[in-house]
Design a protein around this motif. Structure first.
Motif, PDB file in Angstrom:
ATOM      1  N   SER A 223      29.830  16.580 -29.138  1.00  0.00           N
ATOM      2  CA  SER A 223      31.236  16.632 -28.078  1.00  0.00           C
ATOM      3  C   SER A 223      31.432  17.505 -28.118  1.00  0.00           C
ATOM      4  N   ILE A 224      31.271  18.766 -29.330  1.00  0.00           N
ATOM      5  CA  ILE A 224      32.255  19.763 -28.788  1.00  0.00           C
ATOM      6  C   ILE A 224      31.411  21.076 -28.326  1.00  0.00           C
ATOM      7  N   SER A 225      30.092  20.693 -28.575  1.00  0.00           N
ATOM      8  CA  SER A 225      28.930  21.425 -27.864  1.00  0.00           C
ATOM      9  C   SER A 225      28.953  21.276 -26.598  1.00  0.00           C
ATOM     10  N   ALA A 226      29.278  19.757 -25.890  1.00  0.00           N
ATOM     11  CA  ALA A 226      29.067  19.276 -24.793  1.00  0.00           C
ATOM     12  C   ALA A 226      29.918  19.936 -23.998  1.00  0.00           C
ATOM     13  N   GLN A 227      30.897  20.056 -24.210  1.00  0.00           N
ATOM     14  CA  GLN A 227      32.285  21.080 -23.914  1.00  0.00           C
ATOM     15  C   GLN A 227      32.332  22.154 -22.971  1.00  0.00           C
ATOM     16  N   LEU A 228      31.191  23.272 -23.913  1.00  0.00           N
ATOM     17  CA  LEU A 228      30.807  24.504 -23.588  1.00  0.00           C
ATOM     18  C   LEU A 228      30.107  24.755 -22.572  1.00  0.00           C
ATOM     19  N   ASP A 229      30.696  26.090 -22.238  1.00  0.00           N
ATOM     20  CA  ASP A 229      29.544  26.625 -21.334  1.00  0.00           C
ATOM     21  C   ASP A 229      28.098  26.968 -21.495  1.00  0.00           C
ATOM     22  N   VAL A 264      38.924  23.733 -29.190  1.00  0.00           N
ATOM     23  CA  VAL A 264      37.636  22.756 -28.515  1.00  0.00           C
ATOM     24  C   VAL A 264      37.998  21.744 -29.483  1.00  0.00           C
ATOM     25  N   GLU A 265      37.887  20.557 -28.593  1.00  0.00           N
ATOM     26  CA  GLU A 265      38.844  19.060 -29.820  1.00  0.00           C
ATOM     27  C   GLU A 265      37.190  18.973 -29.788  1.00  0.00           C
TER      28      GLU A 265
END
Length: 266
Positions: A223-229, A264-265
């Motif tokens: 879920s954290i990596s999914a929020q990153l570019d 990052v959430e």
């Protein structure tokens, strides 16, 4: 009143003789049939037809089928009915990578060996060989691999067995969907934190983490990596309280002073 018909003894004797003859014939046929069945059974047991013709192995992903058959002690010269399934199970289970074994027969001449293997949690490298680490903590020193299979992370620089075992335990508690994202785990102990690890992920990010609570912390990684570019690579510094993303360009310009890091959430 009707008269009763009287049958003389002379008339009854032939019928009695015939009944006795039929009974004797049936008994003779029974004993002859039993005799030929026993002769046939003895002949079958002594013939090649009673030998094991096929040995099937199922459930093995890592252990070679031939290795399992060699361990079992079975051969096609063996009598099918003389196979001791409990003894075969005991022999096969001696392999460090096999957790459970079940041996069964399939008439007329097949023996089936079904196995369940311990999961390979990671690999370690020594010289030019790779050795699997199992979920039970065992290292398969007897099974060196020339190439890294890529189905589990590579553990690097784990020079102390205590931390290696702890890392293996934490990885075993992670779902495969997350361990498949981890390419390498480097043990980088510092004076203040002997549990520090550095991870290289298959999606291009790096992770600054700890062996302590590693499994619980890393469960939030997808879920954290999914929020990153994805076009901006860097280091995800993960802890129990959350995660901070530090792009490579910030690290190069400012070092690790904590400025311009993106929270990052989890």
């Amino acid at each position: 009143m009707a008269e009763k018909k009287v049958v003389s003894i002379e008339d009854r004797i032939p019928k009695l003789k015939q009944a006795r003859k039929k009974k004797a014939n049936r008994r003779l046929i029974f004993y002859l049939s039993l005799f030929f069945i026993l002769i046939g059974l003895v002949g079958y047991l002594q013939s090649p037809l009673s030998r094991v013709h096929t040995i099937e192995v199922s459930g093995n992903n890592y252990v070679d089928e031939e290795d399992i058959i060699d361990l079992s002690g079975l051969s096609t010269s063996q009598n099918y009915f003389s196979v001791n399934t409990d003894e075969v199970e005991s022999k096969v289970k001696k392999h460090l990578e096999i957790e459970k074994v079940s041996v069964s027969r399939k008439f007329p001449s097949t023996i089936i060996i079904s196995v369940e293997e311990f999961s390979r949690i990671a690999y370690i490298q020594e010289d030019n060989d790779f050795y699997p680490l199992l979920e039970n903590g065992a290292t398969l020193k007897s099974y060196p691999l020339e190439t890294m299979p890529g189905d589990a992370p590579l553990l690097v620089n784990f020079t102390k067995q205590t931390y290696l075992q702890e890392m293996t335990k934490e990885l075993s508690e992670l779902p495969s969907s997350i361990t498949n994202l981890i390419s390498e785990v480097h043990w980088q102990p510092s004076e203040g934190n002997p549990y520090k690890v550095w991870l290289f992920m298959s999606d291009g990010f790096e992770v600054d983490g700890s062996i302590r609570n590693f499994a619980n912390t890393m469960k939030a990684y997808p879920s954290i990596s999914a929020q990153l570019d994805r076009s901006t690579k860097g280091v995800i510094r993960m802890a129990d309280g959350g995660a901070v993303f530090d792009p490579y360009e910030n690290i190069e310009k400012q070092g690790n002073d904590g400025e311009n890091e993106d929270e990052v959430e989890g």
